[in-house]
Design a protein around this motif. Sequence first.
Motif, PDB file in Angstrom:
ATOM      1  N   GLY A   1      -8.756  26.119  39.194  1.00  0.00           N
ATOM      2  CA  GLY A   1      -9.659  26.405  39.653  1.00  0.00           C
ATOM      3  C   GLY A   1     -11.194  25.493  40.228  1.00  0.00           C
ATOM      4  N   ARG A   2     -11.236  25.032  39.636  1.00  0.00           N
ATOM      5  CA  ARG A   2     -12.437  24.060  39.870  1.00  0.00           C
ATOM      6  C   ARG A   2     -11.968  22.545  40.819  1.00  0.00           C
ATOM      7  N   LEU A   3     -10.448  22.758  40.796  1.00  0.00           N
ATOM      8  CA  LEU A   3     -10.256  21.403  41.835  1.00  0.00           C
ATOM      9  C   LEU A   3      -9.646  22.476  43.404  1.00  0.00           C
ATOM     10  N   LEU A   4      -8.824  23.625  43.549  1.00  0.00           N
ATOM     11  CA  LEU A   4      -9.589  25.014  44.350  1.00  0.00           C
ATOM     12  C   LEU A   4     -11.052  24.306  45.034  1.00  0.00           C
ATOM     13  N   ILE A   5     -12.204  24.790  44.169  1.00  0.00           N
ATOM     14  CA  ILE A   5     -13.210  24.491  44.759  1.00  0.00           C
ATOM     15  C   ILE A   5     -14.112  23.276  45.453  1.00  0.00           C
ATOM     16  N   GLN A   6     -13.471  22.167  44.975  1.00  0.00           N
ATOM     17  CA  GLN A   6     -13.428  21.097  45.814  1.00  0.00           C
ATOM     18  C   GLN A   6     -13.378  20.981  45.876  1.00  0.00           C
ATOM     19  N   SER A   7     -12.016  21.243  46.525  1.00  0.00           N
ATOM     20  CA  SER A   7     -11.023  20.992  47.956  1.00  0.00           C
ATOM     21  C   SER A   7     -11.398  22.270  48.995  1.00  0.00           C
ATOM     22  N   ILE A   8     -12.001  22.796  48.728  1.00  0.00           N
ATOM     23  CA  ILE A   8     -12.480  23.879  49.662  1.00  0.00           C
ATOM     24  C   ILE A   8     -13.732  23.644  50.098  1.00  0.00           C
ATOM     25  N   GLY A   9     -14.542  22.408  49.070  1.00  0.00           N
ATOM     26  CA  GLY A   9     -16.098  22.023  49.988  1.00  0.00           C
ATOM     27  C   GLY A   9     -15.645  20.826  50.725  1.00  0.00           C
ATOM     28  N   PHE A  10     -14.551  20.328  50.621  1.00  0.00           N
ATOM     29  CA  PHE A  10     -14.217  18.922  51.311  1.00  0.00           C
ATOM     30  C   PHE A  10     -13.437  19.147  52.503  1.00  0.00           C
ATOM     31  N   ARG A  11     -12.984  20.442  52.963  1.00  0.00           N
ATOM     32  CA  ARG A  11     -11.940  20.719  53.439  1.00  0.00           C
ATOM     33  C   ARG A  11     -10.673  20.034  52.956  1.00  0.00           C
ATOM     34  N   ASP A  12     -10.244  20.666  52.172  1.00  0.00           N
ATOM     35  CA  ASP A  12      -8.686  19.508  51.886  1.00  0.00           C
ATOM     36  C   ASP A  12      -7.951  20.722  52.372  1.00  0.00           C
ATOM     37  N   TYR A  13      -7.486  21.270  53.287  1.00  0.00           N
ATOM     38  CA  TYR A  13      -6.744  22.119  53.310  1.00  0.00           C
ATOM     39  C   TYR A  13      -4.935  22.274  52.857  1.00  0.00           C
ATOM     40  N   PRO A  14      -4.484  21.354  52.526  1.00  0.00           N
ATOM     41  CA  PRO A  14      -3.191  20.777  52.354  1.00  0.00           C
ATOM     42  C   PRO A  14      -3.526  21.264  50.537  1.00  0.00           C
ATOM     43  N   LEU A  15      -4.680  21.035  50.102  1.00  0.00           N
ATOM     44  CA  LEU A  15      -5.164  20.883  48.725  1.00  0.00           C
ATOM     45  C   LEU A  15      -5.101  22.715  48.256  1.00  0.00           C
ATOM     46  N   VAL A  16      -6.434  23.230  49.380  1.00  0.00           N
ATOM     47  CA  VAL A  16      -6.631  24.363  48.952  1.00  0.00           C
ATOM     48  C   VAL A  16      -4.651  25.416  49.040  1.00  0.00           C
ATOM     49  N   GLN A  17      -4.163  25.209  50.113  1.00  0.00           N
ATOM     50  CA  GLN A  17      -3.136  25.859  50.288  1.00  0.00           C
ATOM     51  C   GLN A  17      -2.126  25.746  49.138  1.00  0.00           C
TER      52      GLN A  17
ATOM     53  N   SER B   1      -3.044  15.274  49.868  1.00  0.00           N
ATOM     54  CA  SER B   1      -4.547  15.467  50.012  1.00  0.00           C
ATOM     55  C   SER B   1      -4.949  14.530  50.817  1.00  0.00           C
ATOM     56  N   PHE B   2      -6.071  15.582  51.568  1.00  0.00           N
ATOM     57  CA  PHE B   2      -6.800  14.564  52.457  1.00  0.00           C
ATOM     58  C   PHE B   2      -7.270  13.780  52.180  1.00  0.00           C
ATOM     59  N   ARG B   3      -8.057  14.047  51.079  1.00  0.00           N
ATOM     60  CA  ARG B   3      -9.344  13.477  50.751  1.00  0.00           C
ATOM     61  C   ARG B   3      -9.178  11.908  49.760  1.00  0.00           C
ATOM     62  N   THR B   4      -7.484  12.373  48.682  1.00  0.00           N
ATOM     63  CA  THR B   4      -7.913  11.326  48.030  1.00  0.00           C
ATOM     64  C   THR B   4      -6.194  10.743  48.416  1.00  0.00           C
TER      65      THR B   4
ATOM     66  N   GLN C   1      -3.537  11.757  47.226  1.00  0.00           N
ATOM     67  CA  GLN C   1      -2.512  11.767  46.366  1.00  0.00           C
ATOM     68  C   GLN C   1      -1.941  12.801  46.319  1.00  0.00           C
ATOM     69  N   PRO C   2      -0.103  12.821  45.720  1.00  0.00           N
ATOM     70  CA  PRO C   2       0.586  13.589  45.941  1.00  0.00           C
ATOM     71  C   PRO C   2      -0.561  15.134  45.762  1.00  0.00           C
ATOM     72  N   VAL C   3      -0.477  16.467  46.607  1.00  0.00           N
ATOM     73  CA  VAL C   3      -0.889  17.658  46.182  1.00  0.00           C
ATOM     74  C   VAL C   3      -0.142  18.094  44.829  1.00  0.00           C
ATOM     75  N   THR C   4       0.824  17.812  44.619  1.00  0.00           N
ATOM     76  CA  THR C   4       1.869  18.765  43.302  1.00  0.00           C
ATOM     77  C   THR C   4       1.233  18.016  42.367  1.00  0.00           C
ATOM     78  N   GLN C   5       1.289  15.984  42.309  1.00  0.00           N
ATOM     79  CA  GLN C   5       0.188  15.463  41.186  1.00  0.00           C
ATOM     80  C   GLN C   5      -0.995  15.969  41.306  1.00  0.00           C
ATOM     81  N   MET C   6      -1.360  15.936  41.625  1.00  0.00           N
ATOM     82  CA  MET C   6      -3.042  17.040  41.768  1.00  0.00           C
ATOM     83  C   MET C   6      -3.029  17.963  40.497  1.00  0.00           C
ATOM     84  N   ILE C   7      -2.051  18.299  41.010  1.00  0.00           N
ATOM     85  CA  ILE C   7      -2.761  19.685  40.719  1.00  0.00           C
ATOM     86  C   ILE C   7      -1.079  19.936  39.307  1.00  0.00           C
ATOM     87  N   ALA C   8      -0.617  18.834  38.715  1.00  0.00           N
ATOM     88  CA  ALA C   8       0.121  19.009  37.602  1.00  0.00           C
ATOM     89  C   ALA C   8      -1.392  18.557  36.714  1.00  0.00           C
TER      90      ALA C   8
END
Lengths: 309, 262
Positions: free
Chosen positions: A262-278, A83-86, A88-95
């Motif tokens: 879903g909330r994580l997705l919208i938050q990541s869009i707001g932060f332009r955290d593209y790896p997390l969006v993907q 994740s560009f913002r945190t 952290q590994p994207v997989t872990q954040m999603i899990a």
Amino acid sequence: MSAVVRFLVRRMLLTIPVLLGVATLVFSLIHLVPGDPAQAMLGDGAAPQDIAELRSNLGLDRPLPAQYVAFLRSAFTGDLGTSFRTGQPVTQMIAERVPATAELALGAMAVAVVLAIPLGIVGAVWRRTLADHAAMTFSLAGISIPNFWLGPILAIVFSVELGWLPVSGRGTLAHLVLPAVSLGLALAAILARMTRASLLDELGELYVRAARARGVSPAGAVLGHAMRNSLIPLVTIVALQFGAVLTGAVITETIFAWPGIGRLLIQSIGFRDYPLVQGCILLIAVTYVTVNLITDLLYGVLDPRIRLE
Amino acid sequence: MMRLGLIIVVTIVAAALLAPWLLPWDPSFQDLPNRLQGPTWAHWFGLDELGRDILARVLLGARVSLLVGTIVVGVSSVAGMVIGAVSGYYGGRIDQVIGRVMDVLMAFPGMLLAIALVAVLGPSLTNVVLALALIGWVGYARLVRGQVLRAREFEYVVAARALGASTARLLIRHVMPTALPPVMVQATLGMAGAMLSEAALSFLGLGVQPPTPSWGTMINGGRVHLLDAPHLTIFPGLCLAVVVLGFNFLGDGLRDAVDPKK
């Protein structure tokens, strides 16, 4: 090889190009960002060396084919980047968010089934009566009411005015009620219509008339005979609507501060955290494809006609 | 129900078109001393957080919503019909390639791809239309492909081909008319879907940007005042639900009308 095994293998093989296409589309997303994605993520005032570093971290400085191969390889091994913002590994954040979204999706589907089956039965058994019209009007209204409007209205009535349920967050079963109802109502509406149509088809069949002729009560003929067969297509509809539930969860989770994907997705869009969006988009799409695959496989095993198509 | 749907749709379209002449209030005029005022005889839907007339903004929002719906349905139905007709008529490799593209696009649940596209392209009305049209054509293409596969074997089509009719003429004059009724039904229901999607994207902050009024943006803005001024949320949502219901009634009625089994 038996027909069932042949069907299962063929259906699973057909999923591979779809998953590859999904991954390709998700990979392309970052390249659709107007201008330089690294610049967009860091903002206009970013220093050139920071932009160059981020480009390197994201692998954007490599040739496109190399980026694509690396993306596919990483995605296949479950590595969706950082994740560009945190950091952290994207997989872990999603899990960490999967259980919340799964809980909400299952809750919504439970609400939908509990509401839809009685409505569908009422519509089919008392066809073209006031009860049928009322049930189907309720069903069309359910499809038409947007969940991003229904959610706040439910919160006003049941949380603010009556004080019965918590307005947001996750924890107890009471927290789940409003988000699940808000998300499940549209699905209930669709399912009620399908239940009615499916049950009407079955009620016209000879075996139902035969059951009635043998002295089975009207309720017994509906619930014990026709309903059981009409449930098979409904299972498919529930599975197909799983995608709508996942998309709806993006909105519902935002409204009720539900800590899911879903909330994580919208938050990541707001932060332009593209790896997390993907990562979020890929996970939701792959889940949807997998659910459809499992439904097809089960349906194929249950109904021999599907295997022959 | 179809008649009720038609009445709802015609009323909303007329109200949206005639909004500038119907309303005594300028939608951008700010009556700050009376901000958040509830419904009154002067302001039927009340005033918003900046003291603007909500009814005027709801009607302007209707224009945005109907415009998005019309463009999305127009573009995606035409594109879907052309692609579906080509895929179904020619078959073979073209059909397979188009089929795989459709499979991939349909692998994304509903609006998720639209959210993803608008997220990377940037929030704007144009990008909303682009994203919704990009996912919208698939439904029409599948529908038309199926119809064309069936219609190309009809005797009058085979006869026209034997008489030397060109492919374009065959498709436009003989094959496509059989696909039009279901496409019309899908387009009517598609209007409802496109309007809901636009409002959802705007609600998430990915669609129409303030100060342009949109029902989704208005509902989202009203959430802050849910406790002290619920009318900010109630009226735009109610209008959206009624219009979508109208299009659904109309679409359902049309489907029954063109379905020979009914």
